[in-house]
Design an enzyme around this catalytic site. Structure first.
Site, PDB file in Angstrom:
ATOM      1  N   THR A  26      -2.015   5.636  15.179  1.00 34.67           N
ATOM      2  CA  THR A  26      -2.392   4.613  14.192  1.00 34.67           C
ATOM      3  C   THR A  26      -3.878   4.282  14.281  1.00 34.67           C
ATOM      4  N   GLY A  68      -0.529   1.219  22.792  1.00 33.33           N
ATOM      5  CA  GLY A  68      -0.291   0.435  23.991  1.00 33.33           C
ATOM      6  C   GLY A  68      -0.993   1.060  25.184  1.00 33.33           C
ATOM      7  N   GLU A  95       6.709   2.596  15.324  1.00 35.07           N
ATOM      8  CA  GLU A  95       7.482   3.851  15.158  1.00 35.07           C
ATOM      9  C   GLU A  95       7.914   4.037  13.721  1.00 35.07           C
TER      10      GLU A  95
HETATM   11  C1  LIG Z   1      10.931   3.644  24.028  1.00 30.35           C
HETATM   12  C2  LIG Z   1      11.022   2.975  22.743  1.00 30.35           C
HETATM   13  C3  LIG Z   1      11.462   1.708  22.514  1.00 30.35           C
HETATM   14  C4  LIG Z   1      12.760   1.089  22.943  1.00 30.35           C
HETATM   15  C5  LIG Z   1      13.013  -0.274  22.222  1.00 30.35           C
HETATM   16  C6  LIG Z   1      13.617  -1.335  23.102  1.00 30.35           C
HETATM   17  C7  LIG Z   1      12.907  -2.628  23.088  1.00 30.35           C
HETATM   18  C8  LIG Z   1      11.563  -2.554  23.747  1.00 30.35           C
HETATM   19  C9  LIG Z   1      11.615  -2.239  25.169  1.00 30.35           C
HETATM   20  C10 LIG Z   1      10.802  -1.281  25.735  1.00 30.35           C
HETATM   21  C11 LIG Z   1       9.968  -0.340  24.909  1.00 30.35           C
HETATM   22  C12 LIG Z   1       8.494  -0.366  25.205  1.00 30.35           C
HETATM   23  C13 LIG Z   1       7.762   0.734  24.469  1.00 30.35           C
HETATM   24  C14 LIG Z   1       7.401   0.360  23.081  1.00 30.35           C
HETATM   25  C15 LIG Z   1       7.076   1.566  22.312  1.00 30.35           C
HETATM   26  C16 LIG Z   1       6.227   1.289  21.117  1.00 30.35           C
HETATM   27  C17 LIG Z   1       5.870   2.607  20.510  1.00 30.35           C
HETATM   28  C18 LIG Z   1       5.228   2.478  19.183  1.00 30.35           C
HETATM   29  C19 LIG Z   1       4.400   3.702  18.904  1.00 30.35           C
HETATM   30  C20 LIG Z   1       4.025   3.898  17.483  1.00 30.35           C
HETATM   31  O1  LIG Z   1       4.193   3.058  16.645  1.00 30.35           O
HETATM   32  S1  LIG Z   1       3.406   5.461  17.215  1.00 30.35           S
HETATM   33  C21 LIG Z   1       3.002   5.483  15.513  1.00 30.35           C
HETATM   34  C22 LIG Z   1       4.255   5.512  14.655  1.00 30.35           C
HETATM   35  N1  LIG Z   1       3.892   5.760  13.300  1.00 30.35           N
HETATM   36  C23 LIG Z   1       4.763   6.167  12.370  1.00 30.35           C
HETATM   37  O2  LIG Z   1       5.950   6.272  12.584  1.00 30.35           O
HETATM   38  C24 LIG Z   1       4.188   6.471  11.025  1.00 30.35           C
HETATM   39  C25 LIG Z   1       5.248   6.461   9.939  1.00 30.35           C
HETATM   40  N2  LIG Z   1       4.867   7.376   8.886  1.00 30.35           N
HETATM   41  C26 LIG Z   1       5.522   8.612   8.753  1.00 30.35           C
HETATM   42  O3  LIG Z   1       6.426   8.951   9.469  1.00 30.35           O
HETATM   43  C27 LIG Z   1       5.041   9.499   7.628  1.00 30.35           C
HETATM   44  O4  LIG Z   1       3.735   9.220   7.359  1.00 30.35           O
HETATM   45  C28 LIG Z   1       5.934   9.370   6.361  1.00 30.35           C
HETATM   46  C29 LIG Z   1       7.066  10.274   6.577  1.00 30.35           C
HETATM   47  C30 LIG Z   1       6.404   7.948   6.217  1.00 30.35           C
HETATM   48  C31 LIG Z   1       5.196   9.722   5.093  1.00 30.35           C
HETATM   49  O5  LIG Z   1       4.432  10.838   5.364  1.00 30.35           O
HETATM   50  P1  LIG Z   1       4.162  11.914   4.199  1.00 30.35           P
HETATM   51  O6  LIG Z   1       3.341  13.007   4.692  1.00 30.35           O
HETATM   52  O7  LIG Z   1       3.739  11.172   2.969  1.00 30.35           O
HETATM   53  O8  LIG Z   1       5.589  12.484   4.047  1.00 30.35           O
HETATM   54  P2  LIG Z   1       6.389  12.668   2.735  1.00 30.35           P
HETATM   55  O9  LIG Z   1       5.517  13.313   1.694  1.00 30.35           O
HETATM   56  O10 LIG Z   1       7.075  11.403   2.411  1.00 30.35           O
HETATM   57  O11 LIG Z   1       7.405  13.738   3.281  1.00 30.35           O
HETATM   58  C32 LIG Z   1       6.978  15.082   3.444  1.00 30.35           C
HETATM   59  C33 LIG Z   1       8.155  15.855   3.977  1.00 30.35           C
HETATM   60  O12 LIG Z   1       8.138  15.738   5.398  1.00 30.35           O
HETATM   61  C34 LIG Z   1       9.378  15.253   5.871  1.00 30.35           C
HETATM   62  N3  LIG Z   1       9.108  14.446   7.058  1.00 30.35           N
HETATM   63  C35 LIG Z   1       8.336  13.352   7.143  1.00 30.35           C
HETATM   64  N4  LIG Z   1       8.319  12.897   8.408  1.00 30.35           N
HETATM   65  C36 LIG Z   1       9.105  13.747   9.126  1.00 30.35           C
HETATM   66  C37 LIG Z   1       9.489  13.812  10.507  1.00 30.35           C
HETATM   67  N5  LIG Z   1       9.091  12.881  11.394  1.00 30.35           N
HETATM   68  N6  LIG Z   1      10.294  14.821  10.902  1.00 30.35           N
HETATM   69  C38 LIG Z   1      10.710  15.731  10.002  1.00 30.35           C
HETATM   70  N7  LIG Z   1      10.412  15.737   8.664  1.00 30.35           N
HETATM   71  C39 LIG Z   1       9.601  14.744   8.262  1.00 30.35           C
HETATM   72  C40 LIG Z   1       9.907  14.438   4.740  1.00 30.35           C
HETATM   73  O13 LIG Z   1      11.314  14.310   4.863  1.00 30.35           O
HETATM   74  C41 LIG Z   1       9.494  15.282   3.557  1.00 30.35           C
HETATM   75  O14 LIG Z   1      10.349  16.369   3.444  1.00 30.35           O
HETATM   76  P3  LIG Z   1      10.685  16.945   1.983  1.00 30.35           P
HETATM   77  O15 LIG Z   1       9.363  17.198   1.306  1.00 30.35           O
HETATM   78  O16 LIG Z   1      11.470  15.844   1.310  1.00 30.35           O
HETATM   79  O17 LIG Z   1      11.489  18.167   2.265  1.00 30.35           O
HETATM   80  C1  LIG Z   2       3.944  -3.937  18.872  1.00 30.02           C
HETATM   81  C2  LIG Z   2       3.347  -2.690  18.262  1.00 30.02           C
HETATM   82  C3  LIG Z   2       3.078  -1.592  19.076  1.00 30.02           C
HETATM   83  C4  LIG Z   2       2.503  -0.443  18.521  1.00 30.02           C
HETATM   84  N1  LIG Z   2       2.204   0.617  19.352  1.00 30.02           N
HETATM   85  C5  LIG Z   2       1.594   1.722  18.822  1.00 30.02           C
HETATM   86  C6  LIG Z   2       1.215   2.801  19.661  1.00 30.02           C
HETATM   87  O1  LIG Z   2       1.419   2.756  20.868  1.00 30.02           O
HETATM   88  N2  LIG Z   2       0.611   3.887  19.104  1.00 30.02           N
HETATM   89  C7  LIG Z   2       0.359   3.959  17.753  1.00 30.02           C
HETATM   90  O2  LIG Z   2      -0.189   4.973  17.296  1.00 30.02           O
HETATM   91  N3  LIG Z   2       0.719   2.937  16.909  1.00 30.02           N
HETATM   92  C8  LIG Z   2       1.312   1.832  17.422  1.00 30.02           C
HETATM   93  N4  LIG Z   2       1.667   0.787  16.597  1.00 30.02           N
HETATM   94  C9  LIG Z   2       1.272   0.855  15.181  1.00 30.02           C
HETATM   95  C10 LIG Z   2       2.468   1.060  14.273  1.00 30.02           C
HETATM   96  O3  LIG Z   2       2.946   2.371  14.386  1.00 30.02           O
HETATM   97  C11 LIG Z   2       2.007   0.734  12.839  1.00 30.02           C
HETATM   98  O4  LIG Z   2       1.762  -0.655  12.774  1.00 30.02           O
HETATM   99  C12 LIG Z   2       3.073   1.119  11.813  1.00 30.02           C
HETATM  100  O5  LIG Z   2       3.156   2.534  11.714  1.00 30.02           O
HETATM  101  C13 LIG Z   2       2.750   0.538  10.418  1.00 30.02           C
HETATM  102  O6  LIG Z   2       1.449   0.916  10.002  1.00 30.02           O
HETATM  103  P1  LIG Z   2       0.386  -0.230   9.592  1.00 30.02           P
HETATM  104  O7  LIG Z   2       0.469  -1.313  10.569  1.00 30.02           O
HETATM  105  O8  LIG Z   2      -0.918   0.440   9.350  1.00 30.02           O
HETATM  106  O9  LIG Z   2       0.963  -0.782   8.213  1.00 30.02           O
HETATM  107  P2  LIG Z   2       0.718  -0.068   6.786  1.00 30.02           P
HETATM  108  O10 LIG Z   2       1.020   1.372   6.885  1.00 30.02           O
HETATM  109  O11 LIG Z   2      -0.598  -0.513   6.261  1.00 30.02           O
HETATM  110  O12 LIG Z   2       1.876  -0.764   5.938  1.00 30.02           O
HETATM  111  C14 LIG Z   2       1.764  -2.155   5.659  1.00 30.02           C
HETATM  112  C15 LIG Z   2       2.884  -2.510   4.737  1.00 30.02           C
HETATM  113  O13 LIG Z   2       2.719  -1.818   3.504  1.00 30.02           O
HETATM  114  C16 LIG Z   2       3.973  -1.444   2.948  1.00 30.02           C
HETATM  115  N5  LIG Z   2       3.971   0.018   2.794  1.00 30.02           N
HETATM  116  C17 LIG Z   2       3.143   0.916   3.385  1.00 30.02           C
HETATM  117  N6  LIG Z   2       3.423   2.174   2.968  1.00 30.02           N
HETATM  118  C18 LIG Z   2       4.442   2.064   2.085  1.00 30.02           C
HETATM  119  C19 LIG Z   2       5.187   3.004   1.304  1.00 30.02           C
HETATM  120  N7  LIG Z   2       4.939   4.322   1.356  1.00 30.02           N
HETATM  121  N8  LIG Z   2       6.177   2.517   0.524  1.00 30.02           N
HETATM  122  C20 LIG Z   2       6.446   1.192   0.485  1.00 30.02           C
HETATM  123  N9  LIG Z   2       5.783   0.255   1.194  1.00 30.02           N
HETATM  124  C21 LIG Z   2       4.797   0.689   1.974  1.00 30.02           C
HETATM  125  C22 LIG Z   2       5.026  -1.892   3.958  1.00 30.02           C
HETATM  126  O14 LIG Z   2       5.509  -3.152   3.593  1.00 30.02           O
HETATM  127  C23 LIG Z   2       4.237  -2.033   5.262  1.00 30.02           C
HETATM  128  O15 LIG Z   2       4.788  -3.012   6.132  1.00 30.02           O
HETATM  129  C24 LIG Z   2       2.229  -0.393  17.126  1.00 30.02           C
HETATM  130  C25 LIG Z   2       2.522  -1.478  16.312  1.00 30.02           C
HETATM  131  C26 LIG Z   2       3.089  -2.633  16.872  1.00 30.02           C
HETATM  132  C27 LIG Z   2       3.397  -3.799  15.976  1.00 30.02           C
END
Ligand SMILES: CCCCCCCC/C=C\CCCCCCCCCC(=O)SCCNC(=O)CCNC(=O)[C@H](O)C(C)(C)COP(=O)(O)OP(=O)(O)OC[C@H]1O[C@@H](n2cnc3c(N)ncnc32)[C@H](O)[C@@H]1OP(=O)(O)O
Ligand SMILES: Cc1cc2nc3c(=O)[nH]c(=O)nc-3n(C[C@H](O)[C@H](O)[C@H](O)COP(=O)(O)OP(=O)(O)OC[C@H]3O[C@@H](n4cnc5c(N)ncnc54)[C@H](O)[C@@H]3O)c2cc1C
Length: 615
Positions: A151, A190, A433
């Protein structure tokens, strides 16, 4: 001598109609697994230096972090030493699967969270064999501490929009990492701010000016000896948050930072010395770490929800309030049917999420094994299901944990109850996530495709097969489990069909497919998460439901006792096994630094002159 257990809790435990230990064993995966988990918890929680002298809530932001790092090194060492070398990997996984051991030590999560939750899984899923061997040796021994930096300040959801660049220089066989704008700074990872010294960076790869998509790179950003940021690296902490305040979420900016070619994780795509790019068999394999963590989150939600309802149900058995019938004395608040309605759904949901997590983990393991053999057929279905279940379980858990808090009245609002902190943990998972709406739309994308395939007579995958059942809309369902499931499947079908009809209507009106999708997106999200049943049947189900609440009531305390959370893991004045709520609330209150003296210095400095009109 252990403290006297609250009489009401004693009565509740005598009333229980089933064998609590048997349910605990079932949840653990057998009596041996329960024994292993308890043994692990006994060993680790007997370690000196694991707990806070002063309650964390009375420390400053900086002290909280420093205290958490102190505990993290003790905890991690204790976990390593407690590992039973004779245990199989599976037994070890089972012992930790249900244990919330870390919750006994960190109310707000560990500064090592990302090392275990994402850095190691990213290496396992994205590194080639040689890279895996080298980096796993160092990471598993905690010689280095890592995080996952995807991110950015300007982008989280839209991964294809990430701005961090990795430009290959064939002359030096290096990648040049750069943050071209402020919004390109990595923001949120994190442990990034002051704890970790390595990270997996997701960056946009360019070779000879050509885009090669988002790729994973393992990057050192702090000196291993001095911990100073390396040249060309800007680092810092992003500031105080609703929760996760000891996870040390940070920002990182690159200024033409060079890394060797072998730092791109090359399991899926490769860059040869001369700059030749070998494409991945599927560009989305790079997103594999996120799929893994979404699967883990489902199980994490089950455990956190179980913890919250344990606290709320035990408190509800101890708390007596108001008058249900004249001259009958104050009843346990657990006797109010509204209280049962609020809490018993949480117990049931935790069990449902546990079973779902087990099923999803098996599906993940099967698909991952297939991927290793080059079979990607089931990856789209795994992605769609993992998105849906991560979104639904985190949304429902957040609602049910907040409901557990508000069902405990004012005492639920105390940090010493631990319910606010549990809410802070689980509600974060609605965003990280993959933000839940975004993930539900990913699932909707698969549902729409599946219904189109069904309508053209194609076979569907098992999880989508309900879309090909020609179920009559006049289906009458009964109160049997089978009847209820049939009803839900019929309604789920209807939701997808209605969303599709809406999109076709917009296209006929002249909108392009993307605008038609956007206009129908509220319905699409509902089709993915929400299934409701028609009015008439709710009444019929309502009677069954209220009857069920009565059946659960005598077993409610037994059901939460079966989760088998020891007091240190509940970390709550309201949820302890002995039910001595009022004594614990007072004990915790007296730990407030404000109670160290009867008159606070602000009286003499401000209040007194103010009240005497001298300010
Ligand atoms: C250990 C965990 C926690 C436990 C919880 C317990 C409570 C807490 C206790 C302890 C835990 C502590 C640890 C905490 C951990 C925090 C970790 C947080 C880390 C992060 O947040 S990392 C960053 C995460 N970010 C995201 O997830 C971003 C989300 N965005 C996306 O996934 C993609 O951008 C999108 C899919 C939403 C859109 O992308 P785009 O390219 O536009 O894709 P599309 O055009 O929509 O789709 C294209 C095509 O690809 C397919 N596809 C998309 N994603 C995937 C995938 N991941 N795998 C496979 N295929 C994928 C999609 O289906 C489309 O297919 P098609 O064209 O339809 O055939
Ligand atoms: C506690 C915490 C821990 C995290 N840890 C990590 C980490 O370790 N590593 C890491 O890489 N990231 C981490 N993140 C980041 C996290 O993965 C992002 O916050 C998350 O992917 C959302 O992206 P953003 O915050 O940029 O929101 P944006 O992508 O800007 O989205 C903002 C809002 O816009 C709307 N939106 C956006 N896109 C769409 C769409 N396509 N369709 C409809 N509505 C839409 C939704 O309402 C969304 O809530 C963490 C976040 C939190 C809160």
């Amino acid at each position: 001598m252990s403290a006297k257990v609250n009489d009401d809790l004693l009565t509740e435990r005598r009333k229980c109609e089933f064998n609590v230990e048997e349910l605990t064993n079932y949840l653990d995966g057998g009596a041996q697994a329960t024994q292993n988990r308890r043994k692990l918890e006994d060993k680790v929680l007997s370690t000196k230096g694991l707990f806070d002298e002063v309650p964390e809530e009375y420390l400053s932001h900086k002290e909280k972090y420093e205290n958490a790092v102190r505990k993290a090194v003790v905890y991690y060492k204790a976990m390593k030493e407690a590992e039973d070398p004779n245990q199989t990997e599976q037994e070890r996984a089972n012992a930790t699967y249900r244990s919330l051991l870390h919750a006994a030590v960190f109310k707000d999560n560990s500064p090592f969270s990302l090392h275990l939750a994402m850095f190691i899984p990213a290496i396992l899923g994205q590194a080639d064999e040689e890279q895996k061997k080298y980096w796993m040796k160092r990471a598993s021994k905690m010689e280095i501490i890592g995080t996952y930096a995807q991110t950015e300040l300007g982008h989280g959801t839209f991964i294809r929009g990430l701005e961090t660049t990795a430009t290959y220089d064939p002359k030096t066989e290096e990648f040049v990492l750069h943050s071209p704008t402020l919004t390109a700074y990595k923001w949120w990872p994190g442990s990034l701010a002051h704890t970790a010294n390595y990270c997996v960076v997701m960056a946009h790869l360019y070779i000879n000016g050509k885009s090669c998509g988002i790729q994973p790179f393992i990057v050192q950003f702090r000196d291993e000896e001095t911990h100073q940021p390396l040249p060309g690296i800007k680092l810092g902490e992003i500031g105080a948050k609703l929760g996760f305040n000891t996870v040390n979420n940070g920002f990182l900016g690159f200024d033409q930072h060079r890394i060797p070619r072998n730092r791109m994780l090359m399991k899926n795509a490769q860059v040869l010395k001369d700059g030749t790019f070998k494409r991945s068999p599927n560009s989305k394999l790079t997103y594999g770490t996120m799929v893994y963590v979404r699967v883990v989150i489902v199980n994490g939600m089950a455990n956190q929800l179980a913890r919250a309802v344990t606290i709320a149900v035990r408190y509800s058995a101890v708390r007596r309030q108001s008058e249900l019938k004249p001259d009958a004395g104050e009843p346990q608040i657990l006797d109010y049917v509204t209280q049962q309605h609020k809490l018993f759904i949480g117990i049931a949901s935790s069990h449902a999420f546990t079973l779902t997590a087990k099923w999803l983990t098996r599906m993940y393991q099967k698909v991952t094994a297939d991927l290793e053999k080059g079979n990607l057929d089931e990856l789209p279905e795994l992605h769609a299901i993992a998105c849906c279940l991560k979104a639904v379980t985190t949304t429902d858990t957040s609602v049910l944990v907040e409901r557990s808090r508000t069902s405990c009245g004012g005492h639920g609002y105390m940090l010493s109850s631990n319910l606010p902190q549990i809410y802070g943990l689980v509600t974060a998972a609605c965003t990280y996530e993959g933000e839940n709406t975004v993930l539900m739309l990913q699932t909707a994308r698969s549902l729409v495709k599946a219904l189109e395939q069904a309508q053209s007579g194609k076979r569907l995958s098992p999880t989508m097969s309900y879309l090909s059942e020609k179920v009559s809309s006049r289906l009458k369902w009964d109160n049997s489990i089978d009847g209820i499931v049939k009803g839900f499947r019929r309604v789920a079908y209807g939701k997808v069909e209605s969303a599709m009809r809406s999109m076709r209507k917009y296209v006929r009106s002249g909108l392009g497919p993307e605008d038609a999708w956007n206009m129908s997106s509220v319905q699409l999200v509902a089709a993915s998460e929400y299934t409701s049943i028609s009015e008439a049947d709710i009444r019929q189900l309502q009677d069954t439901y209220e009857d069920l609440l009565g059946k659960i009531r005598p077993n409610a305390v037994g059901l939460v006792d079966a989760f088998d959370f020891r007091d240190q893991i509940l970390n709550s004045t309201l949820g302890a096994y002995d039910g001595r709520v009022y004594e614990r609330l007072m004990e915790e209150a007296l730990k407030s630094p404000l109670n160290a003296e009867p008159v606070n210095q602000s009286f003499h400095k401000y209040l007194k002159p103010f009240m005497q009109g001298k300010l």
